[in-house]
Design a protein around this motif. Sequence first.
Motif, PDB file in Angstrom:
ATOM      1  N   ASN A  10       0.852  -1.188   0.000  1.00  0.00           N
ATOM      2  CA  ASN A  10       0.000   0.000   0.000  1.00  0.00           C
ATOM      3  C   ASN A  10       0.886   1.236   0.000  1.00  0.00           C
ATOM      4  OD1 ASN A  10      -2.565  -1.544   0.576  1.00  0.00           O
ATOM      5  ND2 ASN A  10      -1.425  -1.998   2.434  1.00  0.00           N
ATOM      6  N   GLY A  11       0.272   2.366  -0.362  1.00  0.00           N
ATOM      7  CA  GLY A  11       0.954   3.637  -0.234  1.00  0.00           C
ATOM      8  C   GLY A  11       0.479   4.324   1.035  1.00  0.00           C
ATOM      9  N   ASN A  36      -1.426  -0.596  -3.988  1.00  0.00           N
ATOM     10  CA  ASN A  36      -2.591   0.242  -3.675  1.00  0.00           C
ATOM     11  C   ASN A  36      -2.094   1.624  -3.254  1.00  0.00           C
ATOM     12  OD1 ASN A  36      -4.674  -1.947  -3.841  1.00  0.00           O
ATOM     13  ND2 ASN A  36      -3.467  -2.747  -2.124  1.00  0.00           N
ATOM     14  N   PRO A  37      -1.775   2.480  -4.206  1.00  0.00           N
ATOM     15  CA  PRO A  37      -1.157   3.763  -3.845  1.00  0.00           C
ATOM     16  C   PRO A  37      -1.987   4.604  -2.878  1.00  0.00           C
ATOM     17  CG  PRO A  37      -0.904   3.347  -6.185  1.00  0.00           C
ATOM     18  CD  PRO A  37      -1.842   2.311  -5.680  1.00  0.00           C
ATOM     19  N   ILE A  38      -3.304   4.713  -3.137  1.00  0.00           N
ATOM     20  CA  ILE A  38      -4.184   5.524  -2.288  1.00  0.00           C
ATOM     21  C   ILE A  38      -5.355   4.646  -1.874  1.00  0.00           C
ATOM     22  CG2 ILE A  38      -5.704   7.523  -2.195  1.00  0.00           C
ATOM     23  CD1 ILE A  38      -3.886   8.874  -4.275  1.00  0.00           C
ATOM     24  N   LYS A  85      -4.236  -1.959 -11.570  1.00  0.00           N
ATOM     25  CA  LYS A  85      -4.985  -1.005 -12.384  1.00  0.00           C
ATOM     26  C   LYS A  85      -5.811  -0.042 -11.543  1.00  0.00           C
ATOM     27  CE  LYS A  85      -5.519  -2.578 -17.077  1.00  0.00           C
ATOM     28  NZ  LYS A  85      -6.496  -2.743 -18.169  1.00  0.00           N
ATOM     29  N   VAL A  86      -6.318  -0.523 -10.423  1.00  0.00           N
ATOM     30  CA  VAL A  86      -7.125   0.346  -9.562  1.00  0.00           C
ATOM     31  C   VAL A  86      -6.171   1.042  -8.591  1.00  0.00           C
ATOM     32  CG1 VAL A  86      -9.093   0.510  -8.017  1.00  0.00           C
ATOM     33  CG2 VAL A  86      -9.040  -1.265  -9.764  1.00  0.00           C
ATOM     34  N   ALA A  87      -5.778   2.253  -8.931  1.00  0.00           N
ATOM     35  CA  ALA A  87      -4.747   2.956  -8.176  1.00  0.00           C
ATOM     36  C   ALA A  87      -5.309   3.734  -6.996  1.00  0.00           C
ATOM     37  CB  ALA A  87      -3.983   3.902  -9.094  1.00  0.00           C
ATOM     38  N   VAL A  88      -6.592   4.068  -7.047  1.00  0.00           N
ATOM     39  CA  VAL A  88      -7.232   4.841  -5.974  1.00  0.00           C
ATOM     40  C   VAL A  88      -8.491   4.102  -5.538  1.00  0.00           C
ATOM     41  CG1 VAL A  88      -8.318   7.022  -5.330  1.00  0.00           C
ATOM     42  CG2 VAL A  88      -6.331   7.026  -6.862  1.00  0.00           C
ATOM     43  N   ILE A  89      -8.568   3.770  -4.257  1.00  0.00           N
ATOM     44  CA  ILE A  89      -9.730   3.076  -3.716  1.00  0.00           C
ATOM     45  C   ILE A  89     -10.230   3.825  -2.480  1.00  0.00           C
ATOM     46  CG2 ILE A  89     -10.622   0.945  -2.702  1.00  0.00           C
ATOM     47  CD1 ILE A  89      -8.421  -0.562  -4.204  1.00  0.00           C
TER      48      ILE A  89
END
Length: 393
Positions: free
Chosen positions: A268-269, A298-300, A336-340
């Motif tokens: 994670n980020g 998971n960056p965000i 692909k899902v960078a912001v959750i």
Amino acid sequence: MTSNSCFKIGFILGLVFVCTNAQEKVFNVHSYGAKADGMTDDSKAILNGWRDACKWNGKATLLIPLGEYMVNGAIFKGPCNGSAMTFEMKGVIKAPTDPKIFCNEYWIRFQYMNGLKIKGHGTFDGQGACAWGKHQCATPLPFTVGFYFIKNLIVHDIHSNNSKGVHINVFNCTNGFFRHVKITAPDDSPNTDGIRIGYSNNIHIVDSNIGTGDDCISMVAGSQSINISGVTCGPGHGISIGSLGKLSKNDVVKDIHTKNCTFINTQNGVRIKTWASSMTGMATNITFEDIIMIKVSNPILIDQQYCPTGNCKKQGSSVQVKEVTYKNIRGSSSSKVAVIFDCSDSHPCNGIIVKDINLVYNERDGPATSSACENAIGKATGIELPPNCLKKS
């Protein structure tokens, strides 16, 4: 010689005045019988040195010279008589590998002090490989260094390697400053958080490198006014707020500022996590800005369905997440899902501000990144990569 006395040294061209302060004293653990051979238990010698240093009515330094010191466990207690205490560690302090100590809460612990400095380019070696995956106790594996009920704490130029559990545990501390701290453990080492903070305020972590098998930095209930800057995180699970709302009511984390940090190959980020439970709480006034992500999964992430065991009851989290800002976060996502933003249906995330997010995905199945939102309310401005999915407030 009395305190603050001076003596004169004559030279042809004049006089030089040299002043000494007898109130400052160094207590060398070798004077107390420490062997520094890496095998003999030096706990008693080091604690005896601490005892005398703590009694000294002035500035005192407990010196751990070069060498390897086996320490089976130690609590360094205050309050002390002097104005400040320094723990100067030049050598390596090694933890035991005996399974009998695996159920202890701590290994090294400092507590009840006003004015403590830890320095010296030394290393705490937790020797955690002997314990990872072999833990059969109800309690977690022991942390390496704990700071409990300390005001005005400074820790700089210290290393922590291979902790059995959490590397550095900060609990009920006020005014703490960590700088040039290096923390390392393999990416598959369980629950080896780098720095964990709870019920503490005005804590600063700057210019440090943390790579572990869990959160690089975690801020749990009661963390307030935490400033993180110039930290490189990786491997690990990123910088996390929470988890909140598992066992106690009214868990609060607020006034958190993370800036100029780099995440490399982390799970994670920047993450906020809460349990889906009826326990109330709040995470608010949080800012993440000027962040670089390099192949982060998971960056965000806001996760209000946090459940690492996988057997939790599905329900809405009662922890309120609000007033969270993400600004100038750039780099690459390994998913692909960078912001959750997976927020609670009963307590939606409010006041989410997203500005200038530029996260690319460069794997074979396409360059595009996406975002996913549930019950997240806020606004986005500037660069929107991935495209914003927030509900407008």
